[in-house]
Motif scaffolding. Structure first.
Motif, PDB file in Angstrom:
ATOM      1  N   ARG A 113      -5.279 -68.827 -33.911  1.00  0.00           N
ATOM      2  CA  ARG A 113      -6.693 -68.981 -34.280  1.00  0.00           C
ATOM      3  C   ARG A 113      -7.448 -67.666 -34.085  1.00  0.00           C
ATOM      4  O   ARG A 113      -8.253 -67.265 -34.933  1.00  0.00           O
ATOM      5  N   SER A 116      -6.682 -65.358 -36.950  1.00  0.00           N
ATOM      6  CA  SER A 116      -7.337 -65.713 -38.213  1.00  0.00           C
ATOM      7  C   SER A 116      -8.832 -65.415 -38.180  1.00  0.00           C
ATOM      8  O   SER A 116      -9.454 -65.256 -39.229  1.00  0.00           O
ATOM      9  N   ARG A 117      -9.415 -65.325 -36.982  1.00  0.00           N
ATOM     10  CA  ARG A 117     -10.851 -65.052 -36.882  1.00  0.00           C
ATOM     11  C   ARG A 117     -11.172 -63.568 -36.768  1.00  0.00           C
ATOM     12  O   ARG A 117     -12.264 -63.136 -37.115  1.00  0.00           O
ATOM     13  N   ALA A 121      -7.437 -62.207 -43.857  1.00  0.00           N
ATOM     14  CA  ALA A 121      -6.396 -63.191 -44.150  1.00  0.00           C
ATOM     15  C   ALA A 121      -5.114 -62.547 -44.668  1.00  0.00           C
ATOM     16  O   ALA A 121      -4.021 -63.039 -44.406  1.00  0.00           O
ATOM     17  N   HIS A 180     -14.829 -65.255 -31.717  1.00  0.00           N
ATOM     18  CA  HIS A 180     -14.956 -64.699 -33.063  1.00  0.00           C
ATOM     19  C   HIS A 180     -15.913 -63.515 -33.025  1.00  0.00           C
ATOM     20  O   HIS A 180     -16.688 -63.351 -32.065  1.00  0.00           O
ATOM     21  N   VAL A 186     -17.495 -70.286 -37.316  1.00  0.00           N
ATOM     22  CA  VAL A 186     -17.239 -71.309 -38.329  1.00  0.00           C
ATOM     23  C   VAL A 186     -18.338 -72.351 -38.252  1.00  0.00           C
ATOM     24  O   VAL A 186     -18.633 -72.888 -37.179  1.00  0.00           O
ATOM     25  N   ARG A 328      -0.876 -72.154 -43.443  1.00  0.00           N
ATOM     26  CA  ARG A 328      -2.133 -71.410 -43.417  1.00  0.00           C
ATOM     27  C   ARG A 328      -2.898 -71.472 -44.741  1.00  0.00           C
ATOM     28  O   ARG A 328      -4.085 -71.825 -44.756  1.00  0.00           O
ATOM     29  N   PRO A 333     -10.336 -72.938 -42.902  1.00  0.00           N
ATOM     30  CA  PRO A 333     -10.440 -72.400 -41.539  1.00  0.00           C
ATOM     31  C   PRO A 333     -10.725 -73.447 -40.471  1.00  0.00           C
ATOM     32  O   PRO A 333     -10.169 -73.382 -39.378  1.00  0.00           O
ATOM     33  N   GLN A 336      -7.426 -75.123 -39.331  1.00  0.00           N
ATOM     34  CA  GLN A 336      -6.259 -74.307 -39.029  1.00  0.00           C
ATOM     35  C   GLN A 336      -5.594 -74.702 -37.715  1.00  0.00           C
ATOM     36  O   GLN A 336      -4.372 -74.728 -37.608  1.00  0.00           O
ATOM     37  N   ALA A 409      -9.966 -68.702 -46.899  1.00  0.00           N
ATOM     38  CA  ALA A 409      -9.244 -68.088 -45.787  1.00  0.00           C
ATOM     39  C   ALA A 409      -9.865 -66.793 -45.310  1.00  0.00           C
ATOM     40  O   ALA A 409      -9.687 -66.403 -44.174  1.00  0.00           O
ATOM     41  N   HIS A 411     -12.376 -64.742 -43.671  1.00  0.00           N
ATOM     42  CA  HIS A 411     -13.462 -65.132 -42.781  1.00  0.00           C
ATOM     43  C   HIS A 411     -14.589 -64.109 -42.729  1.00  0.00           C
ATOM     44  O   HIS A 411     -15.653 -64.382 -42.196  1.00  0.00           O
TER      45      HIS A 411
END
Length: 416
Positions: A113, A116-117, A121, A180, A186, A328, A333, A336, A409, A411
């Motif tokens: 996580r 991804s933040r 992507a 993040h 998010v 993914r 998001p 995820q 995806a 972010h």
């Protein structure tokens, strides 16, 4: 990099605790006066808790954020490792491994996580593989350092000393970790508890990419995990007649192979997305082929063949990471964590099943490692059937939503 690196450090420490029993299996059998089945119960219980926690942890990460979940994970796995150091009975030791497994379960999904933040992507496959690589470095510490400390200082001092690292890590997580980048949280609509949980799980599971990812993880991870987590040292020492130093070097080779293959797989998949399934299936085929050769070899297998086995087993971890690369793009998001939890259940369920099967077969056959490790082929066959069944459906669904998934995806918004 700093924030993500701190999260990966938590995963690194969790791996050292998770795999610490692998180099202490013979010592544990003597300390608690237990047979092979009882010894395998340590790792089975640990993985049972780990696998069972994956979906709840994914939901927690989606709802509470990474920092809170990682803080709880550090507290739990540190307490489990410290308690294991002073356990004088088999029951107490089992409880500590369960506690450790619960904390360990909260680390990897949280690290995914974070990646991804904090990263674009397009870097997802490489970031995930590097996280797995650093985690395997924790395994390297176990095989190179913890095994020697165990011989030099004994059970209690070694496990209690290693637990001190978790206490230091907790302070760093509380002080410096962030969920993040500022301004990129998010946005979630308010959701009722029960309905939210059900919807998250159902929607993630309905995606063929999530299910394919789970079966890829199921089929690829467990041969290497079972070998490193518990049965590698007994197999090499008791089954192949090697001394503990040589066996430790072979276990180290698995870790080094994992790190090298992880970098290669991450780069290949980042550049050629269509290589995901061929790499996963190729790893399964190579693993099955080398294991079959070792088990069918008359008498003790030659060292060169054991080196080949450990090199191939090192590819199992990176291949299992490919499962997340299917899940993914299939999930937005805010889902995820839940999807990653479903995928992560696969390999650990297979590992838990194989750990039990090997232990039971060893007891039933009077210590025949050939019979014990033959159980690997059954689970690999099951997994390959499921991968082939879901592969086209997942690819078709991914093509249908490729534009939408790319928008969802990424972010970091494009500046206007």
């Amino acid at each position: 990099m700093a924030v993500w690196g701190l999260g990966v450090t938590v995963y690194f420490v969790a791996i050292t605790y998770r795999t610490s029993l692998g180099v202490a299996a013979l010592d544990a059998a003597q300390r608690f006066d237990i047979n092979a089945s009882a010894l395998s119960t340590f790792s089975i219980l640990q993985l049972l808790v780990y696998a069972g926690m994956q979906i709840p942890v994914g939901l927690l990460v989606d709802r509470l954020g990474t920092k809170k979940v990682l803080m709880l994970g550090v507290v739990l796995f540190t307490a489990g490792q410290f308690g294991f150091a002073f356990s004088g009975s088999y029951a107490a030791a089992l409880a500590c491994r369960a506690l450790l497994g619960c904390g360990d379960a909260m680390t990897f999904i949280s690290v995914l996580r974070l990646g991804s933040r904090w990263f674009p992507a397009r870097r997802g496959p490489v970031i995930a593989q590097v996280a797995g690589l650093i985690g395997m470095a924790g395994n390297l510490v176990t095989t190179l350092v913890l095994a020697r400390l165990l011989d030099a200082f004994g059970w209690t001092a070694t496990f209690a000393g290693s637990a001190a690292g978790g206490a230091v890590l907790l302070v760093l997580v509380v002080a410096f970790l962030k969920d993040h980048p500022k301004g990129y949280a998010v946005v979630r609509a308010p959701q009722p508890g029960g309905g939210y949980v059900r919807r998250q799980i159902v929607r993630a599971w309905r995606e063929p990419g999530t299910r394919l990812g789970m079966w890829v993880h199921f089929t690829t991870q467990f041969p290497g995990m079972v070998f490193l987590l518990l049965w590698g040292m007994p197999f090499l020492v008791q089954g192949q007649g090697l001394d503990r130093a040589t066996a430790g070097e072979l276990l180290t080779l698995i870790v080094l192979s994992n790190m090298v293959v992880g970098l290669v797989y991450g780069q290949v998949i980042a550049r050629h997305h269509a290589a995901r399934a061929p790499l996963a299936l190729g790893t399964v085929a190579a693993t099955a082929g080398v294991w079959a050769t070792v088990l069918l070899w008359p008498g003790h297998a030659p060292v060169w063949l054991l080196v080949m086995l450990c090199t191939v087993l090192g590819a199992c971890g990176p291949a299992s990471m490919i499962g997340f690369d299917f899940a993914r793009p299939a999930n937005p998001p805010e889902r995820q964590g839940t999807a990653s939890g479903i995928v992560n259940m696969g390999g650990f369920t297979a590992s838990m099943t194989t750990l039990l099967a090997v232990g039971v077969l060893l007891d039933v056959t009077g210590g025949s490692f050939r019979a014990g490790f033959a159980s690997i082929f059954v689970l690999e066959a099951l997994g390959v059937v499921q991968i082939l069944r879901l592969r086209k459906r997942a690819h078709r669904r991914e093509r249908e939503r490729v534009v939408a998934s790319r928008v969802e995806a990424v972010h970091v918004p494009v500046p206007r």
